[in-house]
Design an enzyme around this catalytic site. Structure first.
Site, PDB file in Angstrom:
ATOM      1  N   LYS A   1      -0.442   8.943   8.755  1.00  0.00           N
ATOM      2  CA  LYS A   1      -0.708   8.249   7.865  1.00  0.00           C
ATOM      3  C   LYS A   1      -0.674   6.742   8.408  1.00  0.00           C
ATOM      4  CE  LYS A   1      -1.549   6.474   3.515  1.00  0.00           C
ATOM      5  NZ  LYS A   1      -0.900   5.266   3.480  1.00  0.00           N
TER       6      LYS A   1
ATOM      7  N   GLU B   1      -7.373   1.449   8.725  1.00  0.00           N
ATOM      8  CA  GLU B   1      -7.604   0.772   7.393  1.00  0.00           C
ATOM      9  C   GLU B   1      -7.628  -0.887   7.711  1.00  0.00           C
ATOM     10  OE1 GLU B   1      -5.378   1.999   4.024  1.00  0.00           O
ATOM     11  OE2 GLU B   1      -4.421  -0.101   3.566  1.00  0.00           O
TER      12      GLU B   1
ATOM     13  N   SER C   1      -2.817   9.028   0.703  1.00  0.00           N
ATOM     14  CA  SER C   1      -3.594   8.000   0.442  1.00  0.00           C
ATOM     15  C   SER C   1      -4.656   8.063  -0.620  1.00  0.00           C
ATOM     16  CB  SER C   1      -4.375   7.830   1.574  1.00  0.00           C
ATOM     17  OG  SER C   1      -5.380   6.486   1.846  1.00  0.00           O
TER      18      SER C   1
ATOM     19  N   HIS D   1      -3.655   5.947  10.131  1.00  0.00           N
ATOM     20  CA  HIS D   1      -4.567   6.014   9.096  1.00  0.00           C
ATOM     21  C   HIS D   1      -4.572   4.374   8.428  1.00  0.00           C
ATOM     22  CE1 HIS D   1      -5.671   5.242   4.705  1.00  0.00           C
ATOM     23  NE2 HIS D   1      -6.445   6.403   4.721  1.00  0.00           N
ATOM     24  N   ASN D   2      -3.430   3.879   8.281  1.00  0.00           N
ATOM     25  CA  ASN D   2      -3.400   2.450   7.844  1.00  0.00           C
ATOM     26  C   ASN D   2      -3.845   1.447   8.736  1.00  0.00           C
ATOM     27  OD1 ASN D   2      -2.379   3.974   5.621  1.00  0.00           O
ATOM     28  ND2 ASN D   2      -0.783   2.072   5.234  1.00  0.00           N
TER      29      ASN D   2
HETATM   30  C1  6PG Z   1      -3.572   3.808   1.013  1.00  0.00           C
HETATM   31  C2  6PG Z   1      -3.089   2.696   1.300  1.00  0.00           C
HETATM   32  C3  6PG Z   1      -1.531   2.514   0.646  1.00  0.00           C
HETATM   33  C4  6PG Z   1      -1.347   0.822   0.630  1.00  0.00           C
HETATM   34  C5  6PG Z   1      -1.032   0.240   1.829  1.00  0.00           C
HETATM   35  C6  6PG Z   1      -1.163  -0.998   1.895  1.00  0.00           C
HETATM   36  O1  6PG Z   1      -3.677   4.773   1.973  1.00  0.00           O
HETATM   37  O2  6PG Z   1      -3.675   4.444  -0.084  1.00  0.00           O
HETATM   38  O3  6PG Z   1      -2.987   2.401   2.812  1.00  0.00           O
HETATM   39  O4  6PG Z   1      -0.623   3.174   1.683  1.00  0.00           O
HETATM   40  O5  6PG Z   1      -2.319   0.308  -0.156  1.00  0.00           O
HETATM   41  O6  6PG Z   1       0.068   0.736   2.616  1.00  0.00           O
HETATM   42  O7  6PG Z   1      -0.995  -1.715   3.255  1.00  0.00           O
HETATM   43  P1  6PG Z   1      -0.605  -3.281   3.418  1.00  0.00           P
HETATM   44  O8  6PG Z   1       0.279  -3.773   2.062  1.00  0.00           O
HETATM   45  O9  6PG Z   1       0.277  -3.267   4.619  1.00  0.00           O
HETATM   46  O10 6PG Z   1      -1.845  -3.866   3.498  1.00  0.00           O
END
Ligand code: 6PG
Length: 470
Positions: A185, A192, A131, A188-189
């Site tokens: 991860k 996010e 990330s 984590h997302n």
């Molecule tokens: C990270 C982000 C990266 C990516 C996402 C975007 O941790 O650096 O999460 O992995 O920007 O996967 O996810 P979406 O396209 O589903 O919003």
């Protein structure tokens, strides 16, 4: 340099792969990158700092032959079929003892399958979430590796050198078996998604609900980042709100389409939480509001037929609302983390990952998209009690939420009065109110199930299974 002396190899020299490899080279590891596109292979060498041992190639044979044995290499190619295709093409060239790391956002069951397939060939396969985006890869990401613990020791020096550091501690740690790294991860997302949705709702309430000007919006979010809300996502929101569009001179965000896209990791988090029966409503709401955003034509139509006449419902004291919303956002954000951490705990049991949540909190403190000062509180909470079922049960964190509960309710009342949708905030409050409720009305649901389907129920005053002729 001797042709067989590269310490680490990268397959896929897109932005992430190239930057991570250059980061390793800055840390004095000799690295080689493979990409079928000769321009990308060449760009790697051009971008490398003078004197650093970096090589780009388009030949898989040369790539594999140049790596020091047992080899360590990473794939940074799009998740799904491309990962399987690259593995299939490299497998005949690899040897027992080699390590292959998948650094993409792979779906965790795919990783478990690949771990097994490669183990048959004596090769260690790691799923590692990375990330921090482009900049993180170049200057210090947070990395979430899962796989064989002994094999990780060979990767450790390289990963620790190029990871982000917080108080000198690297934001990378061995997380657990099999797909543990991809799972962490994924969650984590999910978190996010949750925090991004909460920030979008806060922006909406201030802008449409309370008439904040562009300057006031920018100042509010930038101010928040100077408080206990300090975090990457709050910081970039302040910067985004300040950015002017070159074409119109307006704030750029106001000319961006409101149809949100996604690659799937948030949805996977929600889907798997349902499989594990872990409630993560704030994250679910974030996934579904991105879905709702796609129905633009229907929303435009509905806005005419079902107009919101409540926006002016009540006048608000802007300063007071911003202050209450800051507390409410903190409250909701913490519950989003609590939901994700609770999911990790259950997943670790279900999939035998052996996760230590203290380590997860530790490596999320820097480098990653959900880095925030509150992660240190979480680390300390798990340090005190490694098996804490939910962050809300930590006295300090729970106390912080109780102190903000009044503001959370006030903010939501304002949103309800004005017809501003705040499903993420609402879900966070209901999660809190539900979780801390000694009794839930699910006794009635049990009675209903028994009434129409003879599904039986349990009693609070006697052991056993009961059925009633209602
Ligand atoms: C990270 C982000 C990266 C990516 C996402 C975007 O941790 O650096 O999460 O992995 O920007 O996967 O996810 P979406 O396209 O589903 O919003």
């Amino acid at each position: 340099m001797n042709e067989t002396q590269f310490d680490f190899g990268m397959v896929g020299l897109g932005v992430m792969g190239r930057n991570l490899l250059l980061n390793m080279a800055d840390n004095d590891f000799a690295v080689i990158g493979l990409d079928l596109d000769p321009q990308k292979a060449a760009a790697l060498e051009t971008e490398a700092a003078a004197g650093k041992p970096v090589k780009g190639t388009t030949s898989a044979e040369e790539f594999v032959a140049s790596l020091r044995k047992p080899r360590a290499l990473m794939l940074l190619v799009p998740a799904g079929n491309p990962v399987d295709a690259v593995i299939a093409s490299l497998l005949p060239l690899l040897e027992p003892g080699d390590i292959v790391v998948d650094g993409g956002n792979s779906y965790f069951p795919d990783t478990d399958r690949r771990v097994k397939t490669l183990a048959d060939a004596g090769i260690h396969f790691f799923g590692m979430g990375i990330s921090g985006g482009e900049k993180g890869a170049r200057f210090g990401p947070s990395m979430m590796p899962g796989g064989n613990r002994e094999a990780y020791e060979r990767l450790r020096p390289i990963f620790e050198a190029c990871a982000a550091k917080v108080n000198g501690e690297p934001c990378v740690s061995y997380l657990g078996n099999g797909s543990a790294g991809n799972y962490v991860k994924m969650v984590h997302n999910g978190i996010e998604y949750g925090i991004m949705q909460l920030l979008a709702e806060a922006y909406d309430l201030l802008k449409r609900g309370a008439g904040f000007s562009d300057d006031e919006l920018e100042a509010t979010f930038q101010g928040w980042n100077q408080t206990e809300l300090q975090s990457f996502l709050v910081e970039i929101t302040g910067e985004i709100l300040a950015k002017k569009d070159d074409v119109t001179g307006q704030r750029l965000v106001s000319v961006i389409s409101d149809r949100a896209r996604s690659k799937g990791t948030g949805k996977w988090t929600s889907q798997n939480a349902m499989d594990l029966q872990v409630p993560i409503p704030t994250i679910d709401m974030a996934v579904l509001m991105r879905d709702m955003s796609k129905y633009k034509e229907e929303r435009v139509e509905a806005a005419k037929l079902l107009p919101n006449n409540s926006l002016q419902a009540a006048s608000v004291d802007k300063q007071q609302l911003a202050e209450q919303l800051r507390n409410a956002f903190y409250f909701a954000m913490i519950t989003a983390y609590a939901q994700g951490m609770a999911q990790l705990r259950m997943a670790s049991q279900a999939y035998n990952y052996g996760l230590e949540l203290q380590e997860v909190a530790k490596i999320w403190r820097g480098g990653c998209i959900i880095r925030a000062v509150c992660l240190e509180d979480f680390r300390q909470a798990y340090e005190k009690n490694a098996d804490l079922p939910n962050l809300l049960l930590d006295p300090k964190i729970g106390g912080d939420l109780l102190n903000r509960l009044g503001d959370m309710r006030t903010v939501l009342k304002t949103a309800i009065d004005k017809g501003i949708p705040m499903p993420g905030f609402m879900a966070s409050l209901s999660y809190f109110d539900g979780y801390r409720s000694e009794t839930l009305p699910t006794n009635l649901i049990q009675a209903q199930r028994d009434y129409f389907g003879a599904h039986t129920y349990e009693r609070i005053d006697q052991e056993g299974i009961f059925h009633t002729q209602w």
